[in-house]
Design a protein around this motif. Sequence first.
Motif: not given
Length: 335
Positions: A303-318
Amino acid sequence: MTRALSARLGGLVVAAALLVAAIFASLGVGASAIGPGTVVDALFAYDDGNAAHLAVRELRVPRTLLGIIVGAALAVCGGLIQAFTRNPLADPGILGVNAGASLAVTFAVGVLGLTAPGAYVPFALGGALVLTVLVYLLGSVGPSGATPMKLTLAGVALGAACTGLTTAIVLQHHSTLQVMRFWGVGAIGGRTLDQLMWAAPLIALGLALGLASARSLNALALGDDLAQSLGAKIRSTRVMVVAAVTLLAGTAVAAAGPIGFVGIMIPHAVRWFTGPDQRWVLGYSMLIGPTFLLLADVLGRVALPNGELRVGIVTGVLGVPVLIALVRRRKVSRL
């Protein structure tokens, strides 16, 4: 074989195929893309001099395995709590189970100085058990017994109290702030196979207890009196469900941190297809939960050009738009 049974069995096959695809995506997608052929070679013809094989074996295999067991644990735990409370919008987070486990882990890390994940597992399980029992006891007060509304209110209140205490401990023990800051978001990366050794048996036991209680939960949905007349053992079923929820939620939180929305979304969506039969709901959830969590983790990596989002953030957004859609539906999935 009836048409409905054939459709459900066919759906299980599709769900299993989707899980396999999600596993390969989790093993292949990351900072550097690795093809399916290389992934298979890394698993079955390992070359320790190959950088791609090393990345698959040392980094992505533990991450993927943790995603599988945590996704299954959270989804099945959500299904159990929804059936147990007769509330189709309940999950370990709404009922405060995750908050109890998080408070216990924060106490273990901040006050007792236990930083190894295996060391604070008993605290996570104890916190989950205490909150589950307290929520049910408070929700049972009064002549009407344990209604879904009272259980939800008790869970939200106790969960908020636990969250406040967790924050107080972190602020009082600054040395643990860095550890808890990353753990509290929820992630499946950065784990090793050794750390999975203690989590997998506990989650397997919780899944076994949950699946074993499915038939009795179907009877309890009809009401305690009718369930007892049908031969269901109400007290033992409730004890089994509490034990399963404790093992699943406590171990998942200890291993990956508090990851939200999986427990509420997956069982609810599954019931649109399977109906209220808990045997099918829990079986499907055990496959769809890991698929969703792995795909959310893969999305966080790219999702990010550099680094990554932790899965807890992604599940919250979704999860937020899905939860809004569930609330806006005129008729939620039947339990």
